[in-house]
Design a protein around this motif. Structure first.
Motif, PDB file in Angstrom:
ATOM      1  N   MET A  89      -9.076   8.853  -0.934  1.00 51.05           N
ATOM      2  CA  MET A  89      -9.411   7.445  -0.722  1.00 51.05           C
ATOM      3  C   MET A  89     -10.366   7.316   0.463  1.00 51.05           C
ATOM      4  O   MET A  89     -11.264   6.462   0.463  1.00 51.05           O
ATOM      5  CB  MET A  89      -8.133   6.624  -0.479  1.00 51.05           C
ATOM      6  N   GLY A  90     -10.192   8.179   1.473  1.00 56.47           N
ATOM      7  CA  GLY A  90     -11.101   8.178   2.623  1.00 56.47           C
ATOM      8  C   GLY A  90     -12.531   8.477   2.206  1.00 56.47           C
ATOM      9  O   GLY A  90     -13.485   7.857   2.692  1.00 56.47           O
ATOM     10  N   SER A  94       0.833  -1.209   0.000  1.00 57.02           N
ATOM     11  CA  SER A  94       0.000   0.000   0.000  1.00 57.02           C
ATOM     12  C   SER A  94       0.867   1.257   0.000  1.00 57.02           C
ATOM     13  O   SER A  94       0.540   2.248  -0.657  1.00 57.02           O
ATOM     14  CB  SER A  94      -0.932  -0.001   1.211  1.00 57.02           C
ATOM     15  N   GLN A 104      -8.487   0.607   7.059  1.00 56.94           N
ATOM     16  CA  GLN A 104      -9.409   0.313   5.955  1.00 56.94           C
ATOM     17  C   GLN A 104      -8.984   1.056   4.690  1.00 56.94           C
ATOM     18  O   GLN A 104      -9.086   0.533   3.578  1.00 56.94           O
ATOM     19  CB  GLN A 104     -10.838   0.717   6.341  1.00 56.94           C
ATOM     20  N   ILE A 105      -8.476   2.274   4.875  1.00 57.74           N
ATOM     21  CA  ILE A 105      -7.982   3.035   3.717  1.00 57.74           C
ATOM     22  C   ILE A 105      -6.733   2.346   3.151  1.00 57.74           C
ATOM     23  O   ILE A 105      -6.567   2.221   1.942  1.00 57.74           O
ATOM     24  CB  ILE A 105      -7.712   4.506   4.120  1.00 57.74           C
ATOM     25  N   GLN A 106      -5.875   1.853   4.072  1.00 62.06           N
ATOM     26  CA  GLN A 106      -4.684   1.112   3.634  1.00 62.06           C
ATOM     27  C   GLN A 106      -5.089  -0.107   2.799  1.00 62.06           C
ATOM     28  O   GLN A 106      -4.485  -0.401   1.761  1.00 62.06           O
ATOM     29  CB  GLN A 106      -3.897   0.662   4.882  1.00 62.06           C
ATOM     30  N   ASN A 109     -13.800   7.858  -0.760  1.00 62.57           N
ATOM     31  CA  ASN A 109     -14.294   6.669  -1.465  1.00 62.57           C
ATOM     32  C   ASN A 109     -14.756   5.603  -0.471  1.00 62.57           C
ATOM     33  O   ASN A 109     -15.776   4.940  -0.678  1.00 62.57           O
ATOM     34  CB  ASN A 109     -13.213   6.106  -2.391  1.00 62.57           C
ATOM     35  N   LEU A 110     -13.988   5.448   0.636  1.00 65.57           N
ATOM     36  CA  LEU A 110     -14.385   4.494   1.683  1.00 65.57           C
ATOM     37  C   LEU A 110     -15.747   4.886   2.257  1.00 65.57           C
ATOM     38  O   LEU A 110     -16.626   4.023   2.455  1.00 65.57           O
ATOM     39  CB  LEU A 110     -13.319   4.465   2.790  1.00 65.57           C
ATOM     40  N   LEU A 113      -7.664  -0.384   0.893  1.00 67.70           N
ATOM     41  CA  LEU A 113      -8.073   0.051  -0.443  1.00 67.70           C
ATOM     42  C   LEU A 113      -6.866   0.401  -1.310  1.00 67.70           C
ATOM     43  O   LEU A 113      -6.851   0.107  -2.508  1.00 67.70           O
ATOM     44  CB  LEU A 113      -9.035   1.244  -0.347  1.00 67.70           C
ATOM     45  N   ARG A 118     -10.098   3.198  10.833  1.00 66.18           N
ATOM     46  CA  ARG A 118     -10.413   3.832   9.555  1.00 66.18           C
ATOM     47  C   ARG A 118      -9.172   3.870   8.656  1.00 66.18           C
ATOM     48  O   ARG A 118      -9.229   3.562   7.474  1.00 66.18           O
ATOM     49  CB  ARG A 118     -10.934   5.252   9.816  1.00 66.18           C
ATOM     50  N   ASN A 119      -8.026   4.234   9.233  1.00 68.38           N
ATOM     51  CA  ASN A 119      -6.812   4.306   8.430  1.00 68.38           C
ATOM     52  C   ASN A 119      -6.407   2.946   7.868  1.00 68.38           C
ATOM     53  O   ASN A 119      -5.904   2.856   6.753  1.00 68.38           O
ATOM     54  CB  ASN A 119      -5.657   4.906   9.253  1.00 68.38           C
ATOM     55  N   TRP A 152      -4.702  10.558   0.352  1.00 66.21           N
ATOM     56  CA  TRP A 152      -5.265   9.790   1.473  1.00 66.21           C
ATOM     57  C   TRP A 152      -6.725  10.207   1.736  1.00 66.21           C
ATOM     58  O   TRP A 152      -7.610   9.385   1.921  1.00 66.21           O
ATOM     59  CB  TRP A 152      -4.406  10.006   2.735  1.00 66.21           C
TER      60      TRP A 152
END
Lengths: 216, 307
Positions: free
Chosen positions: B42-43, B20, B141-143, B45-46, B145, B138-139, B39
């Motif tokens: 992408m957050g 990632s 989950q972004i990782q 999009n999550l 993606l 949360r971070n 970042w």
């Protein structure tokens, strides 16, 4: 290896109204390209579909998607599903054609979008290659035909003076292939197939020395 | 740019950094943007993914405009809540969220394409389970993606991710493989284990055709995302347990590409073959469009073709 996908957001994204990234979000993007190249009031839109687009455009919402792009909507705009009605209410004539021939630009998800008003007519041949990403493989600007390689970004610059060398200085490091120059009676049109989106300041400089610079 | 999965794994091993992180660095270079902006994007999009799944599985759920699909994520949620299930709560959580997301997509709601809209439920299905089982922040989950996008970009450039060019194996197959690889990373596996999970997940779905009834992204697309999610989780578990695919990930991608090219047009998102061509499938198409759109179409003059 095509390297047409260069951003993580081509893969995780776009954020969009369903139901299909290639037949809906990609179709919005093709309409958008036509809109940006035309940048004038539109009287008539003709959309010609080929192959998979011709077979499934109704089920996938491709009609409203292309018209959304033509009207300048974002793929996640709430008005996307209503775009055809909205455009007709604006007085724009719209026609969809299912062409039974193979795609003239060699891709199953092909749409040719023609925009017309009293002064001009343009056609953009776009294909939706998957996940909302598109390629523009042919453009007809009032009879002048361009054949970009496909992947965006593509920059069209119109100038009254020869500025090829200056454009090379600005963008050569970012060229996907060498610059294409069309010399007309009283002006020049340059087509630049780029690898990555140019820096904003580069675009400002290109606009400064030209009559028009359209980034697709 | 990273061109192969082998390149990604080698670089991750050499620099002792997760995949990632490698792809975030590439994105910064290519997009002329900053880490913070990338970042945060992408957050967002999550957030869209979480909201779509939530919308599909709560209340009455959603219905598609055609009336063909909808409301089944809610049925699954009730069944799961009752507790007497065969595959267990964890797996059914993935099932529920995958269905919910694709039902929202079919109802013209807002979703995040991962990598496509037709396969938008696969990663949310996987992520809903990982969040629960691993208590992902949360971070993290972004990782997940970002890691999934690294693998997806290689598939997109080396093969294809559109049903019209490669069949469903290119959409749900790719999404499932991306999810498997990213699940391994956030679970603490090695980059090579991510590659193995990817290779197993994609191998399992090779040959999957794209045969949407009436050309709509509804039947069988919605439930194929269930297969994508469940396959991703089991392949991630296999890789973490030390199982390997034997055929390397990059060669599996090449096989997927060749199979996609070999598929007849009727099985590549034309709505003409497979389930779309069953008597019931044709009946649904006639009911929705009032005619057989594959027969009645205007040939049109030959303008606009290459001479």
């Amino acid at each position: 290896m095509t390297n047409r996908y260069r951003s993580v957001f081509d893969i995780i994204g776009p954020v969009m109204i369903g139901p299909s990234s290639s037949h809906t979000a990609g179709a919005v993007a093709i309409g958008h390209v036509a809109n940006r190249l035309f940048h004038a009031p539109i009287q008539e839109v003709v959309v010609r579909y080929f192959e998979s687009f011709a077979q499934t455009h109704r089920g996938h919402g491709t009609d409203y998607a292309i018209i959304s792009g033509v009207l300048g909507f974002d793929p996640a705009d709430r008005r996307v599903p209503m775009a055809v009605d909205l455009a007709r209410r604006l007085g724009i004539k719209i026609k969809f054609i299912e062409d039974q021939h193979l795609s003239p630009i060699g891709h199953p998800n092909t749409a040719a979008v023609t925009l017309i008003n009293a002064e001009k007519e343009i056609t953009v041949w776009g294909c939706s290659v998957g996940g909302g990403t598109i390629e523009i493989r042919k453009v007809d600007l009032n009879g002048l035909v361009f054949a970009p390689q496909g992947p965006l970004p593509i920059l069209f610059v119109t100038a009254n003076q020869p500025i090829g060398a200056a454009l090379d200085q600005l963008f050569a490091a970012n060229y996907r292939r060498p610059r294409v120059t069309h010399r007309l009676a009283d002006h020049y049109i340059y087509q630049l197939d780029l690898l990555d989106r140019p820096f904003p300041e580069q675009l400002i400089q290109a606009r400064g020395m030209s009559q028009d610079a359209i980034l697709l | 740019m990273y061109e192969t999965i082998a390149d990604l794994v080698t670089m991750a091993d050499q620099t002792q950094r997760p995949i990632s992180e490698l792809i975030i660095e590439q994105e910064i270079q290519l997009s002329h943007s900053s880490r913070e902006i990338i970042w945060a994007t992408m957050g967002k999009n999550l957030d869209v993914m979480i909201a779509a799944a939530e919308k599909g599985r709560t209340g009455q759920g959603v219905q598609s405009a055609t009336g063909l699909t909808g409301g089944e994520a809610v049925l699954m949620a009730k069944y799961r809540a009752a507790g007497k299930t065969l595959s267990g709560d964890t797996m059914l959580r993935a099932v529920e969220n995958a269905i919910a997301t694709n039902e929202v997509n079919a109802s013209m709601g807002i979703i995040c394409a991962t990598p496509t809209a037709g396969s938008a439920g696969t990663l949310p299905g996987v992520l809903s389970v990982l969040k629960e089982r691993l208590n992902l922040t949360r971070n993290q989950q972004i990782q997940f993606l970002f890691c999934a996008s690294a693998f997806g970009m290689i598939v997109a450039n080396q093969a294809m991710i559109a049903g019209a060019t490669g069949g469903c194996q290119a959409e749900v197959g790719s999404a499932s493989a991306m999810g498997a690889a990213a699940a391994v990373e956030v679970a603490g596996g090695t980059p090579q284990q991510s590659a193995e999970a990817f290779a197993m997940a994609m191998s399992n779905l090779l040959g999957l055709v794209c045969d949407p009834v009436a050309g709509l992204v509804e039947i069988p697309c919605i439930k194929r995302n269930v297969v994508g999610s469940v396959n991703a989780l089991t392949c991630a578990d296999m890789a973490l347990a030390g199982l390997t695919n034997k055929i390397p990930a990059d060669e599996v991608i090449a096989a997927m590409k060749r199979i996609g090219q070999d598929l007849p047009t009727s099985l590549r998102e034309t709505g003409l073959g497979g389930l779309a061509a069953t008597p019931t499938g044709i009946k649904m198409k006639m009911k929705i469009f009032g005619e057989d759109v594959s027969i009645h179409s205007e040939a049109g003059p030959d303008e606009g073709r290459e001479s």
